[in-house]
Enzyme design. Structure first.
Site, short mmCIF file in Angstrom:
data_model
loop_
_atom_site.label_atom_id
_atom_site.label_comp_id
_atom_site.label_asym_id
_atom_site.label_seq_id
_atom_site.Cartn_x
_atom_site.Cartn_y
_atom_site.Cartn_z
N CYS A 184 -6.07 -9.51 -3.63
CA CYS A 184 -5.55 -9.99 -2.34
C CYS A 184 -4.86 -11.33 -2.57
O CYS A 184 -5.42 -12.20 -3.22
CB CYS A 184 -6.69 -10.15 -1.34
SG CYS A 184 -6.16 -10.80 0.25
N HIS A 244 -5.48 -1.97 3.12
CA HIS A 244 -5.73 -3.40 2.90
C HIS A 244 -4.97 -4.26 3.92
O HIS A 244 -5.53 -5.16 4.53
CB HIS A 244 -5.33 -3.76 1.46
CG HIS A 244 -5.58 -5.19 1.08
ND1 HIS A 244 -6.62 -5.57 0.28
CD2 HIS A 244 -4.93 -6.33 1.42
CE1 HIS A 244 -6.60 -6.88 0.13
NE2 HIS A 244 -5.58 -7.37 0.81
N GLU A 245 -3.68 -3.94 4.10
CA GLU A 245 -2.85 -4.77 5.00
C GLU A 245 -3.23 -4.58 6.46
O GLU A 245 -3.22 -5.53 7.25
CB GLU A 245 -1.36 -4.48 4.79
CG GLU A 245 -0.83 -4.76 3.37
CD GLU A 245 -1.23 -6.11 2.82
OE1 GLU A 245 -1.42 -7.08 3.59
OE2 GLU A 245 -1.38 -6.21 1.58
N HIS A 289 -6.08 -6.65 7.22
CA HIS A 289 -5.66 -8.03 7.48
C HIS A 289 -5.25 -8.19 8.94
O HIS A 289 -5.66 -9.13 9.62
CB HIS A 289 -4.46 -8.41 6.61
CG HIS A 289 -4.83 -8.96 5.27
ND1 HIS A 289 -5.69 -10.03 5.11
CD2 HIS A 289 -4.45 -8.61 4.01
CE1 HIS A 289 -5.82 -10.30 3.81
NE2 HIS A 289 -5.09 -9.44 3.13
#
Ligand code: CO
Length: 198
Positions: free
Chosen positions: A91, A133-134, A137
């Site tokens: 990350c 993953h994004e 976020h």
């Protein structure tokens, strides 16, 4: 603009949805791509550059980062997941940290692309991992929250070190106090959510 590191407050709260990408945001997006390439990442969420918006950029052409492979999406959401697979993951908000994380193998995403079109995307492999993953976020979740029990133990020190480094930078005035950051984030959020006044 710069990539913020954990535990910057922008990383810890869900982002706000966007209606469209205006000229100001287009400039921000161009800068986000530059920062992402500099850091050699394949994806970057807007809140990783302290913009609290549901927007992300991606370039999955890991060898050349070709311009044609640049993609920008707003308001993405995962509409389906299948399977499960563990793999190494890093990350840009935790530079140097690489951890094995279990995620869905395949995902289907709905998002609005840079042309304003609603698109549906099937992703597998690296793309699937990057999307999950994004989107985490954008939901205000960092990958630490996806660590399994072993990874949590093995990397507790590493995560602590990021926290200590951030607090030290605040103490030394290199990063503003959290209250000040929160205030700036609130202003940015309000800009996108307020209805235009007469
Ligand atoms: Co990240």
């Amino acid at each position: 603009m710069r990539i913020v590191e954990y535990p910057h407050p922008a990383l810890l709260r869900p982002t706000v949805e966007l209606k469209q990408i205006d000229a100001d945001l287009r400039r921000d997006v161009a800068e986000m791509f530059d920062l992402m390439y500099e850091a050699r990442g394949v994806g970057l969420a807007a809140n990783q550059v302290a913009l609290p918006y549901r927007l992300l950029v991606m370039n999955l052409d890991v060898d050349g980062f070709a311009k044609e492979a640049e993609e920008v999406f707003i308001n993405p959401k995962i509409v389906a997941r299948a399977g499960s697979i563990e793999d190494e993951e890093g990350c840009l908000s935790f530079p140097g940290l690489s951890v094995k994380i279990r995620r869905a193998r395949d995902v289907t995403i709905e998002a609005v692309n840079g042309k304003g079109e609603l698109v549906q995307i099937q992703a597998t492999g690296l793309a699937s991992r990057a999307w999950q993953h994004e989107i985490d976020h954008l939901d205000g979740k960092v990958f630490v929250e996806r660590f399994g029990q072993l990874a949590r133990l093995a990397h507790r020190r590493d995560v602590d070190r990021f926290e200590q480094r951030f607090r030290r930078a605040q103490k030394e005035g290199r990063i503003p106090p959290s209250a000040e950051i929160e205030q700036a984030l609130d202003l940015l959020r309000a800009r996108m959510t307020d209805s235009p006044s007469a």
